[in-house]
Design a protein around this motif. Structure first.
Motif, PDB file in Angstrom:
ATOM      1  N   ALA A   1       0.789  -1.260   0.147  1.00 38.42           N
ATOM      2  CA  ALA A   1       0.118  -0.066   0.028  1.00 38.42           C
ATOM      3  C   ALA A   1       0.900   1.339  -0.116  1.00 38.42           C
ATOM      4  N   ARG A   2       1.944   1.223   0.771  1.00 32.82           N
ATOM      5  CA  ARG A   2       2.913   2.481   0.893  1.00 32.82           C
ATOM      6  C   ARG A   2       3.502   2.757  -0.664  1.00 32.82           C
ATOM      7  N   TYR A   3       3.852   1.699  -1.017  1.00 28.96           N
ATOM      8  CA  TYR A   3       4.499   1.857  -2.405  1.00 28.96           C
ATOM      9  C   TYR A   3       3.447   2.221  -3.488  1.00 28.96           C
ATOM     10  N   MET A   4       2.577   1.562  -3.682  1.00 31.85           N
ATOM     11  CA  MET A   4       1.315   2.079  -4.581  1.00 31.85           C
ATOM     12  C   MET A   4       1.054   3.571  -4.222  1.00 31.85           C
ATOM     13  N   ALA A   5       0.788   3.966  -2.985  1.00 33.11           N
ATOM     14  CA  ALA A   5       0.374   5.322  -2.664  1.00 33.11           C
ATOM     15  C   ALA A   5       1.881   6.454  -3.170  1.00 33.11           C
TER      16      ALA A   5
END
Length: 491
Positions: free
Chosen positions: A414-418
């Motif tokens: 999720a952090r990478y996608m954000a």
């Protein structure tokens, strides 16, 4: 105990009844209807495959010597043993004036290396061969050695033109009666005589290796080299390498080694036979070098109807956790538990053949953290690494709750996608192919006992010889299931 619990409940019930004559909703009366917890669950399939770790770090003193054929897989396993010798603190020899000399010189009567074993795999009557090699330098306490580490002249660990000795042995000594042979572990050994002429690294010649040991002690200042194991290993005897050179069918689990130097000395008018003893124990390093049939291991990795846990070969089971599916539709829920049961496949070889033992303890952890975990000597934390044991009643391994590890994997994605808008799931999987994979690794553990509990202090690769098949594999994707329980409060 039950009465003490009931009385306060009766009192509480009386208070509630005095406030409201209706008790239809009494069970929820302390919680607002809008705050009631709801629970959901889901079941998911987990895919699995066999993987091989090349960098299996050996941190145990388990030692093996011999060669066997795995009866289930047909793969050959060869064990070679690397050992050092321990000397007691401030070890002293008899006074030089009391020695019985030979032609005015210090001479040892004989010298032998005893190799003691506790258990074995295979046939103890098989004739085996091994070769003793002298080390040129000791193993280092500060260095990490992998399972396939082998001392050679080229890497500087074997002494060029050093002492070598070939011997033939079997684990059953028929010169000893059955009752005596198994009455005590003291009889479970074979020995390697080291009585040939020996030349040290400086070119000095001795009648045998025992004579070299004695003269190193009695030379000026030599006793300092026997005051502790460090001095002895670095200045007298760096250690040895026992290499399997022949025979198939038996693998000995070495418990300790012992170098015995026989000599004579006098007390008054009597002559005594003495033995100088140096033991290979856990106080000094003991390692095993394992060589394996790589073609057979490759075939096992490609078998599709099951996976393997095989030590010390380094064949482990890798699972792909269904992270996206588990959290789909549960974005605002709490994942309370994620339980996984991995069933074992029963042995298929004939019942009259020997079988390799089943790994008893296994660790599951993210696939991209395996090397770092063992290299740094980490321990399982029940957040991103978990230990469980084999259960015979269910014939498998159960990880009761790996939810924290799965949440960590989800949050990393999720952090990478954000931070990288527009990245697709396929692109993320291509960039981080191990992001949702975990590996199951057989391990050994150590604990310390506290006042009311025990604390895990050490986790290491299981270096014993063990093997089992697990249901799963690319052709059997429904064999492993995960059960998840979620909870949430309504908005």
């Amino acid at each position: 105990m039950k009465k003490n619990l009931i009385l306060p409940l009766i009192a509480l019930t009386g208070i509630l009844a005095s406030c409201d004559d209706s008790t239809d909703e009494m069970g929820y009366s302390l919680i607002s209807p809008t705050d009631r917890l709801t629970v959901d669950y889901g079941t998911f399939h987990i895919s699995s495959e066999t993987v091989k770790l090349d960098n299996v770090i050996s941190r145990t003193s388990t030692g093996y010597l011999g060669k066997i054929k795995d009866p289930e897989t047909g793969a050959y396993i060869t064990g070679n043993f690397i050992g050092q010798l321990h000397t007691m603190e401030n070890y002293t020899f008899p006074g030089i004036d009391s020695l019985v000399l030979t032609n005015g010189e210090i001479i040892a009567d004989s010298c032998k290396l005893y190799v003691y074993y506790t258990t074995y795999s295979g046939d103890s009557t098989v004739s085996m061969k091994c070769k003793y090699h002298e080390l040129a330098k000791p193993l280092s306490e500060s260095e990490t050695y992998s399972l396939d580490f082998k001392p050679t002249v080229e890497n500087g660990y074997l002494r060029k033109n050093g002492l070598t000795k070939s011997t033939t042995y079997s684990l059953i000594d028929y010169s000893i009666s059955d009752s005596a042979r198994w009455a005590s572990s003291n009889y479970r050994y074979f020995k390697i005589p080291l009585n040939d002429e020996y030349t040290d690294a400086d070119g000095n010649k001795y009648s045998n290796y025992g004579t070299y040991i004695m003269r190193k002690y009695y030379e000026p200042g030599g006793s300092e080299n026997f005051k502790n194991s460090y001095n002895f290993i670095h200045n007298v005897c760096p250690g040895f390498y026992l290499e399997n050179t022949g025979g198939i069918g038996c693998m000995a689990n070495i418990s300790l080694t012992q170098l015995s130097v026989h000599m004579r000395y006098k007390v008054k008018d009597s002559t005594y036979v003495g033995v100088l003893v140096f033991g290979g124990t856990e106080e000094v390093l003991q390692k095993t070098n394992i060589t394996q049939d790589n073609d057979a291991l490759e075939r096992m990795m490609n078998e599709g109807s099951h996976t393997y846990l095989k030590t010390p070969a380094g064949l482990y089971t890798q699972v792909t956790l269904p992270i996206d599916s588990v959290f789909l539709g549960h974005e605002s829920d709490t994942l309370n538990t994620a339980s996984v049961f991995i069933p074992r496949e029963n042995n298929t070889q004939p019942t009259d053949s020997y079988t390799l033992p089943i790994p008893q303890k296994v660790l599951i952890l993210p696939a991209d953290s395996v090397d770092n975990f063992f290299a740094k000597g980490k321990i399982a934390d029940d957040r991103n690494s978990y230990i469980t044991s084999y259960t015979s009643s269910s014939n498998g391994y159960t990880f009761s709750n790996i939810s924290s590890m799965m949440i960590t994997m989800k949050e990393a994605k999720a952090r990478y996608m954000a931070a990288h808008p527009g990245t697709t799931d396929q692109e993320y999987a291509s960039l981080f192919p191990k992001w949702n994979k975990a590996i199951i690794v057989p391990v050994t553990t150590s604990y310390i006992k506290l006042q009311s509990s025990t604390e895990l202090t050490r986790v290491a690769h299981d270096m014993s010889i063990s093997s089992t098949k697990l249901l799963g594999g690319k052709d059997n994707p429904d064999a492993i299931k995960m059960t998840c329980i979620y909870s949430k409060f309504p908005k």
